[in-house]
Motif scaffolding. Structure first.
Motif, mmCIF file in Angstrom:
data_model
loop_
_atom_site.group_PDB
_atom_site.id
_atom_site.type_symbol
_atom_site.label_atom_id
_atom_site.label_comp_id
_atom_site.label_asym_id
_atom_site.label_seq_id
_atom_site.Cartn_x
_atom_site.Cartn_y
_atom_site.Cartn_z
ATOM 1 N N TRP A 1 0.841 -1.308 0.593
ATOM 2 C CA TRP A 1 0.161 -0.303 0.060
ATOM 3 C C TRP A 1 1.122 1.179 -0.129
ATOM 4 C CZ3 TRP A 1 -1.024 -3.767 4.358
ATOM 5 C CH2 TRP A 1 -0.501 -3.387 5.596
ATOM 6 N N MET B 1 -0.382 6.081 0.650
ATOM 7 C CA MET B 1 -1.674 6.126 1.020
ATOM 8 C C MET B 1 -1.180 7.926 0.281
ATOM 9 S SD MET B 1 -2.187 5.251 4.577
ATOM 10 C CE MET B 1 -0.714 5.077 5.004
ATOM 11 N N PHE C 1 -6.055 5.567 -0.910
ATOM 12 C CA PHE C 1 -4.885 3.816 -1.543
ATOM 13 C C PHE C 1 -4.658 4.242 -2.439
ATOM 14 C CE2 PHE C 1 -7.904 4.340 2.914
ATOM 15 C CZ PHE C 1 -6.577 4.983 3.362
ATOM 16 N N MET D 1 -7.202 0.080 5.811
ATOM 17 C CA MET D 1 -8.289 0.637 6.423
ATOM 18 C C MET D 1 -9.162 0.975 7.453
ATOM 19 S SD MET D 1 -9.273 0.623 2.081
ATOM 20 C CE MET D 1 -10.703 1.482 2.473
ATOM 21 N N CYS E 1 -9.514 3.291 10.545
ATOM 22 C CA CYS E 1 -11.103 3.633 11.015
ATOM 23 C C CYS E 1 -11.198 3.359 12.802
ATOM 24 C CB CYS E 1 -11.638 2.811 10.214
ATOM 25 S SG CYS E 1 -12.369 3.164 8.280
ATOM 26 N N THR F 1 -14.511 8.136 10.372
ATOM 27 C CA THR F 1 -14.334 7.831 8.995
ATOM 28 C C THR F 1 -15.200 7.538 7.990
ATOM 29 O OG1 THR F 1 -13.841 6.097 9.832
ATOM 30 C CG2 THR F 1 -11.795 7.151 9.431
ATOM 31 N N MET G 1 -14.978 5.284 4.508
ATOM 32 C CA MET G 1 -14.593 4.174 3.720
ATOM 33 C C MET G 1 -15.736 4.722 2.180
ATOM 34 S SD MET G 1 -13.040 1.196 5.538
ATOM 35 C CE MET G 1 -13.565 0.595 7.024
ATOM 36 N N LEU H 1 -10.867 7.647 1.305
ATOM 37 C CA LEU H 1 -11.575 7.773 2.772
ATOM 38 C C LEU H 1 -11.470 8.981 3.690
ATOM 39 C CD1 LEU H 1 -10.536 4.469 5.845
ATOM 40 C CD2 LEU H 1 -10.623 7.607 6.118
#
Length: 226
Positions: A45, A47, A132, A150, A154, A164, A166, A193
């Motif tokens: 990942w 961000m 993401f 994710m 959260c 939050t 998503m 998000l």
């Protein structure tokens, strides 16, 4: 707040206060969430975190892209399968109808429903957005690992008093976002998000989604009878 409370309390918030979230707070949440599970420790990942003028630029980008193509930008990673089977289809339908009922938007009010849908691309008013990114070469397992990251974000945010949502809806403008962020061809944005403080006075945040009972989704084998 313990983990159990955070899991039970967390929900998708669709109306945020405009109050800013300090960079140090955002960094603290993401720094803790780095410990999310990752098979083989691939950590597949990246961000991209936006706020302020950059957040506004992304909101404007999405509005322009969807004005030009309301159906969204075609891509190789659709949000849902072409055919959603039962019982999943009914679950999806119900949560949508429950949401619009709370908002007082009837089925025939197509513009009203589109207007609510468009709030996805404003992060529902949240001051911070997180995108993401995953390498296209990764498999289904690694996409699941991004989901673990994710969820961890959260839960950490919930424990620290933030809310939050998503947002797979951002997949509708993946190509425009990739150009904006100058991503290399081998990287793709999975979703977004929204992060901020919940507007508890907003009716939409009273929505409580239903979950299937445990015995409908879990099979227990090999246990001795109680």
């Amino acid at each position: 707040m313990n983990v159990e409370t955070a899991v039970k309390q967390r929900k998708s918030v669709r109306a945020f206060k405009p109050d800013p979230v300090a960079l140090d707070e955002v960094r603290a949440i993401l720094d803790i969430a780095r410990a999310a599970p990752s098979g083989g420790n691939l950590q597949p990942w990246k961000m991209i975190v936006v706020s302020g003028a950059e957040r506004d630029a992304v909101v404007a980008l999405a509005q322009k892209a969807l004005n030009e193509n309301p159906r969204g930008e075609a891509g190789e990673f659709p949000i849902y399968p072409a055919e959603v089977k039962e019982p999943h289809r009914s679950r999806r339908y119900k949560v949508g109808e429950d949401m619009y009922q709370i908002l007082g938007i009837p089925r025939e009010d197509k513009l009203g429903r589109l207007g609510q849908m468009s709030r996805n691309y404003q992060f529902f008013g949240a001051p911070v957005g997180i995108f993401f990114v995953i390498d296209r070469s990764m498999g289904h397992g690694q996409w699941a690992h991004v989901g673990m990251l994710m969820q961890t974000i959260c839960l950490v945010a919930e424990a620290r008093g933030l809310a939050t949502c998503m947002q797979e809806a951002w997949a509708m403008v993946r190509q425009s976002l990739a150009r904006h962020f100058e991503l290399p061809d081998h990287e793709v944005i999975y979703c977004g998000l929204a992060l901020g403080y919940e507007d508890k006075s907003a009716p939409i945040n009273q929505l409580q989604t239903e979950r299937a009972p445990l015995d409908e989704i879990a099979i227990f084998k090999g246990f001795e009878a109680a």
